[in-house]
Design an enzyme around this catalytic site. Structure first.
Site, short mmCIF file in Angstrom:
data_model
loop_
_atom_site.label_atom_id
_atom_site.label_comp_id
_atom_site.label_asym_id
_atom_site.label_seq_id
_atom_site.Cartn_x
_atom_site.Cartn_y
_atom_site.Cartn_z
N HIS A 1 -2.80 23.09 2.67
CA HIS A 1 -1.63 22.22 2.88
C HIS A 1 -1.91 21.13 3.92
CE1 HIS A 1 0.72 25.42 0.85
NE2 HIS A 1 -0.05 26.22 1.55
N SER B 1 -12.99 -5.96 9.50
CA SER B 1 -11.77 -6.67 9.11
C SER B 1 -11.91 -8.12 9.53
CB SER B 1 -10.58 -6.03 9.81
OG SER B 1 -9.54 -6.97 9.98
#
Ligand code: ARG
Length: 459
Positions: A156, A277
């Site tokens: 999970h 970036s």
């Protein structure tokens, strides 16, 4: 180039319709298979006396020079041709004259294209198998390197139990090994020869389909000519196997993206497999993993396109079948490029083992081991489970981890606790104790590596 089928009509097709109909932009990549297939066909026609041996020899020589000329750049494929089959046959006739006009005896483009595609995909499958092997071995090397590096294992996406990084990596090696198995299985049905099925009904000539299959390195001829020209199961099977490869790479990619984030910082990707970036100077982005994850959708799309094209298609050949190629080619191109980049990316990946260990220390991932400890001291597991749950809650309230609370505190929860509990919940011990077959201890990881390497070399 005129139409090879001009006769009933004069072969003049509206320009827009002609472009729409032409497949040469994407089937030209099968030129080699088309030529090899034709050479085998001519050999058979000559050997059976269906055409004179001297004509067969001329055809084979002519085809050989066409192949050499295409490969050396001396012959440019004419993109105005209808398809690669017409281009090769017309070029042959231009070069050797009337003998070239005999090549298409006892053959149709319907069985020819089915053959070319099978031969082309045979090579593609080999290429993907090789790349999978390379990636598996790279994963094994990383697993070897990190066979003792403790990290949290998740369920999970919550920290669950301690594992070693090598064990986690080997889960991917197992998936990729199954991927090779699936391709090998699909090969059994791929490597069947449709040539000699002709248009759909076989032929009145006394052909030798067995020798053709043999010459082309295929297992045997297909047993029904209608099936021979209309079967594209092999494309769908392969595309489904490719989809699973992408699924596996995509799951791996997702974890790489997570692990490379500041939130985890479990790994560092090498600079040459990351990008920056244009605005944020601090960025080091895992673009390769993201792209692989993204391209998975493409391959599923190819599979869906193939399934849909084939659905409800009446027997035998229909022009819809021309749509098979772009999908299956795209799927192979995509998987090939993803596997190549993946191998380099994994190779350059380093684990931040201290960060992994730190994460493993938080989150009470040794709580199961604490419960197992009590169980081994005679407490029923369900009771031990409850007690340990209460201890975890106590730790959370007092801001401590399981190894930071005193033996007296432990005893206040259960009399069976003794000093050796600290050993039982030591993370390295927790990992080393999981010695069950396929478990996470280091020796088990070593065995897995050995198993996978052996299977890969046997393949
Ligand atoms: N370009 C065609 C294809 O890819 C070749 C077979 C053409 N056959 C035909 N009957 N028109 O399927």
């Amino acid at each position: 180039m005129g139409k090879i089928w001009a006769g009933r009509t004069n072969g003049t097709v509206n320009k827009i319709a002609d472009d729409f109909n032409s497949s040469i932009r994407f089937d030209s990549r099968m030129y080699k298979e088309d030529i090899k297939g034709s050479m085998a066909h001519a050999t058979m026609l000559g050997a059976t006396g269906i055409i004179p041996k001297s004509d067969a020899d001329k055809i084979i020589d002519g085809l050989e020079t066409i192949l050499n000329d295409i490969e050396s750049g001396n012959l440019k494929i004419d993109f105005n041709a209808e398809d690669i089959h017409s281009f090769v046959e017309q070029t042959l006739t231009e070069r050797i004259g009337d003998a070239g006009r005999k090549l298409h005896t006892a053959r149709s483009r319907n069985d020819q294209v089915a053959l070319d595609l099978r031969l082309y995909l045979k090579n593609e499958v080999n290429e993907v198998k090789l790349k999978l092997k390379e990636l598996i071995l790279t994963v094994c090397d990383k697993a070897q390197q990190y066979k003792s590096a403790v990290m949290p294992g998740y369920t999970h996406l919550q920290r669950a139990q301690p594992i070693v990084f090598g064990h986690h990596l080997m889960a991917y090696a197992m998936m990729l090994l199954r991927d090779i198995g699936r391709l090998k299985d699909a090969e059994k049905r791929l490597n069947i020869s449709p040539i000699g099925s002709c248009a759909l009904a076989g032929t009145t000539y006394d052909t030798d389909r067995n020798s053709e299959a043999q010459m082309l390195g295929l297992y045997e001829p297909c047993q029904n000519s209608i099936d021979g020209v209309s079967d594209r199961d092999f494309c769908i099977e392969l595309c489904s196997a490719l989809s699973l490869i992408m699924l596996h790479l995509s799951r791996f990619s997702e974890e790489i993206v997570l692990w490379a984030s500041w939130e985890f910082k479990f790994i560092e990707l090498s600079d040459d497999y990351t990008t920056g970036s244009s605005i944020m100077p601090q960025k080091k982005n895992p673009d390769m993993a993201e792209l692989v994850r993204g391209k998975t959708g493409r391959v599923y799309g190819d599979l869906m396109a193939l399934l849909t094209t084939l659905k409800g298609l009446p027997l035998a050949y229909n022009k819809d079948l021309q749509e098979d190629k772009e999908s299956i080619f795209d799927a192979f191109d995509t998987v090939n490029s993803c596997l190549s980049v993946f191998c380099g990316m994994i190779n350059g990946m380093t684990a931040k083992t201290e960060k992994m260990l730190l994460a493993a220390k938080e989150g009470f991932i040794n709580a199961t081991d604490l419960a197992d400890y009590l169980t081994k001291k005679g407490v029923p597991f369900r009771t031990a489970y409850k007690t340990c749950g209460e201890i975890v809650s106590h730790c959370i309230n007092s801001g401590k981890t399981l190894d930071q609370i005193t033996i007296e505190e432990y005893k206040s929860f259960c009399d069976n606790f003794e000093n050796d509990l600290y050993e039982a919940i030591d993370l390295q011990n927790c990992v080393n104790m999981r010695r069950s077959l396929g478990g996470t201890c280091t020796e088990s990881v070593e065995k897995q590596i050995e198993y996978v390497k052996k299977s890969v070399t046997a393949n």
